[in-house]
Design a protein around this motif. Sequence first.
Motif, PDB file in Angstrom:
ATOM      1  N   ARG A   3       0.841  -1.190   0.000  1.00  0.00           N
ATOM      2  CA  ARG A   3       0.000   0.000   0.000  1.00  0.00           C
ATOM      3  C   ARG A   3       0.882   1.247   0.000  1.00  0.00           C
ATOM      4  NH1 ARG A   3      -4.291  -1.395   4.905  1.00  0.00           N
ATOM      5  NH2 ARG A   3      -5.369  -3.124   3.877  1.00  0.00           N
ATOM      6  N   ILE A   4       0.490   2.246  -0.789  1.00  0.00           N
ATOM      7  CA  ILE A   4       1.236   3.492  -0.855  1.00  0.00           C
ATOM      8  C   ILE A   4       0.265   4.648  -0.682  1.00  0.00           C
ATOM      9  CG2 ILE A   4       1.059   3.646  -3.381  1.00  0.00           C
ATOM     10  CD1 ILE A   4       3.857   4.871  -3.394  1.00  0.00           C
ATOM     11  N   ALA A   5       0.725   5.717  -0.040  1.00  0.00           N
ATOM     12  CA  ALA A   5      -0.152   6.860   0.211  1.00  0.00           C
ATOM     13  C   ALA A   5       0.613   8.161   0.025  1.00  0.00           C
ATOM     14  CB  ALA A   5      -0.744   6.798   1.614  1.00  0.00           C
ATOM     15  N   LEU A   6      -0.096   9.166  -0.471  1.00  0.00           N
ATOM     16  CA  LEU A   6       0.379  10.543  -0.511  1.00  0.00           C
ATOM     17  C   LEU A   6      -0.549  11.369   0.359  1.00  0.00           C
ATOM     18  CD1 LEU A   6       2.091  12.913  -1.556  1.00  0.00           C
ATOM     19  CD2 LEU A   6       0.597  12.988  -3.574  1.00  0.00           C
ATOM     20  N   LEU A  36      -1.202   1.157   9.479  1.00  0.00           N
ATOM     21  CA  LEU A  36      -2.001   0.278   8.616  1.00  0.00           C
ATOM     22  C   LEU A  36      -1.190  -0.230   7.424  1.00  0.00           C
ATOM     23  CD1 LEU A  36      -5.359   2.282   8.664  1.00  0.00           C
ATOM     24  CD2 LEU A  36      -4.825   0.190   9.929  1.00  0.00           C
ATOM     25  N   ASN A  37       0.134  -0.131   7.536  1.00  0.00           N
ATOM     26  CA  ASN A  37       1.060  -0.697   6.546  1.00  0.00           C
ATOM     27  C   ASN A  37       1.033   0.005   5.196  1.00  0.00           C
ATOM     28  OD1 ASN A  37       2.101  -2.746   8.298  1.00  0.00           O
ATOM     29  ND2 ASN A  37       0.221  -3.926   7.963  1.00  0.00           N
ATOM     30  N   PHE A  38       0.793   1.320   5.210  1.00  0.00           N
ATOM     31  CA  PHE A  38       0.975   2.128   4.015  1.00  0.00           C
ATOM     32  C   PHE A  38       2.384   2.708   4.017  1.00  0.00           C
ATOM     33  CE2 PHE A  38      -3.619   2.067   3.997  1.00  0.00           C
ATOM     34  CZ  PHE A  38      -3.983   2.270   2.676  1.00  0.00           C
ATOM     35  N   ASN A  39       2.986   2.757   2.852  1.00  0.00           N
ATOM     36  CA  ASN A  39       4.233   3.492   2.662  1.00  0.00           C
ATOM     37  C   ASN A  39       3.840   4.933   2.358  1.00  0.00           C
ATOM     38  OD1 ASN A  39       6.743   4.467   2.042  1.00  0.00           O
ATOM     39  ND2 ASN A  39       7.075   3.147   0.269  1.00  0.00           N
ATOM     40  N   GLY A  68      -3.352   2.406  -3.753  1.00  0.00           N
ATOM     41  CA  GLY A  68      -2.857   3.770  -3.598  1.00  0.00           C
ATOM     42  C   GLY A  68      -3.896   4.628  -2.914  1.00  0.00           C
ATOM     43  N   LEU A  69      -3.434   5.589  -2.107  1.00  0.00           N
ATOM     44  CA  LEU A  69      -4.353   6.463  -1.374  1.00  0.00           C
ATOM     45  C   LEU A  69      -3.820   7.888  -1.411  1.00  0.00           C
ATOM     46  CD1 LEU A  69      -6.118   5.857   2.013  1.00  0.00           C
ATOM     47  CD2 LEU A  69      -4.786   7.949   1.706  1.00  0.00           C
ATOM     48  N   LEU A  70      -4.693   8.833  -1.717  1.00  0.00           N
ATOM     49  CA  LEU A  70      -4.393  10.259  -1.596  1.00  0.00           C
ATOM     50  C   LEU A  70      -5.281  10.847  -0.515  1.00  0.00           C
ATOM     51  CD1 LEU A  70      -3.167  13.024  -2.607  1.00  0.00           C
ATOM     52  CD2 LEU A  70      -5.219  13.201  -4.024  1.00  0.00           C
ATOM     53  N   ASP A 223     -13.542  -6.087  -2.417  1.00  0.00           N
ATOM     54  CA  ASP A 223     -13.635  -5.656  -1.026  1.00  0.00           C
ATOM     55  C   ASP A 223     -12.284  -5.109  -0.563  1.00  0.00           C
ATOM     56  OD1 ASP A 223     -16.253  -6.519  -0.929  1.00  0.00           O
ATOM     57  OD2 ASP A 223     -15.721  -8.496  -0.143  1.00  0.00           O
ATOM     58  N   PHE A 224     -12.339  -4.050   0.249  1.00  0.00           N
ATOM     59  CA  PHE A 224     -11.112  -3.480   0.810  1.00  0.00           C
ATOM     60  C   PHE A 224     -11.330  -3.213   2.287  1.00  0.00           C
ATOM     61  CE2 PHE A 224      -8.346  -0.065   2.184  1.00  0.00           C
ATOM     62  CZ  PHE A 224      -7.109  -0.492   1.714  1.00  0.00           C
ATOM     63  N   TYR A 225     -10.339  -3.594   3.091  1.00  0.00           N
ATOM     64  CA  TYR A 225     -10.348  -3.361   4.534  1.00  0.00           C
ATOM     65  C   TYR A 225      -9.070  -2.600   4.900  1.00  0.00           C
ATOM     66  CZ  TYR A 225     -13.767  -7.201   4.551  1.00  0.00           C
ATOM     67  OH  TYR A 225     -14.850  -8.006   4.313  1.00  0.00           O
ATOM     68  N   PHE A 226      -9.202  -1.532   5.666  1.00  0.00           N
ATOM     69  CA  PHE A 226      -8.014  -0.830   6.143  1.00  0.00           C
ATOM     70  C   PHE A 226      -7.285  -1.655   7.191  1.00  0.00           C
ATOM     71  CE2 PHE A 226     -10.038   2.951   4.318  1.00  0.00           C
ATOM     72  CZ  PHE A 226      -8.946   3.566   3.749  1.00  0.00           C
TER      73      PHE A 226
END
Length: 265
Positions: A3-6, A36-39, A68-70, A223-226
């Motif tokens: 998982r990657i986030a900005l 939650l294991n996002f980079n 990916g998450l913004l 399905d997606f779970y945080f």
Amino acid sequence: MNRIALVIGNSNYLNAGKLNNPVNDANDIERILNKLNFNVNKIIDVNLSDIQLAVNDFLKNLDDYATGLLFYAGHGMQIDGKNYIVPIDCSVCDKGKTIVSCYCVNSLLDGISSYKGKTFICILDACRNNPFVASRGLKGGFAQFDNPPKGTIIAYSTSTDSVAFDGQNSNGLYTQVLKDALAVPNIKIEEMFKSVRKSVSEISIKQYGEEQLSWEYSSLVGDFYFSVTSQSVNREASDKEIYDFIRARYEFYEKRRMMCMTLNV
């Protein structure tokens, strides 16, 4: 880690009043996403070139991640039906100059659309009362996104064309609720956002006398779970019993969160 986030937070606007909480929002969301294991790449109080560079890096790196998450907190506006993140050095002169001075979120979604098989989450806590929209052709709040790319969910802190509250504590109202909801285990993302909407609505009416209603647009296909925690398996349990168990856990976390908020008021 897949998982990657900005995360972007703009508070200290040079040509408008300072917003109290977006930097706090970004810091808190970064902390939770790390758990939650996002980079996570976080940028604070940034101009247009900083945003463009960070988004370009995010899109390049997305190749190596499933999700990916913004997250953005700060001023936002819509121009001609498109949505824009407002950099801290924005100075509104006219519509044309404003368009080239802000970052178009629709452009990010165009970039996301070239990726197949990814989950993309866009969270915009960006519709606070906006001094930039007094100019002709500019509107406060965000417009709806038509036809988001497959595998995408876009979450607004408030409904389209509406304004969100900047919060009475150290977070905007939406992020204040969201940061706790993200940590609730074993709940689908749609149910998580639904619980956020319910809480934001109730708190806004109680504290401000006006309803803030958060909103989502989704083209998710899976399905997606945080957060997921392992559970002992009872193969004799019915689907309803499993649902009731998860719901009870959510209500426990919700009551604890409301209790903490009451003590902080």
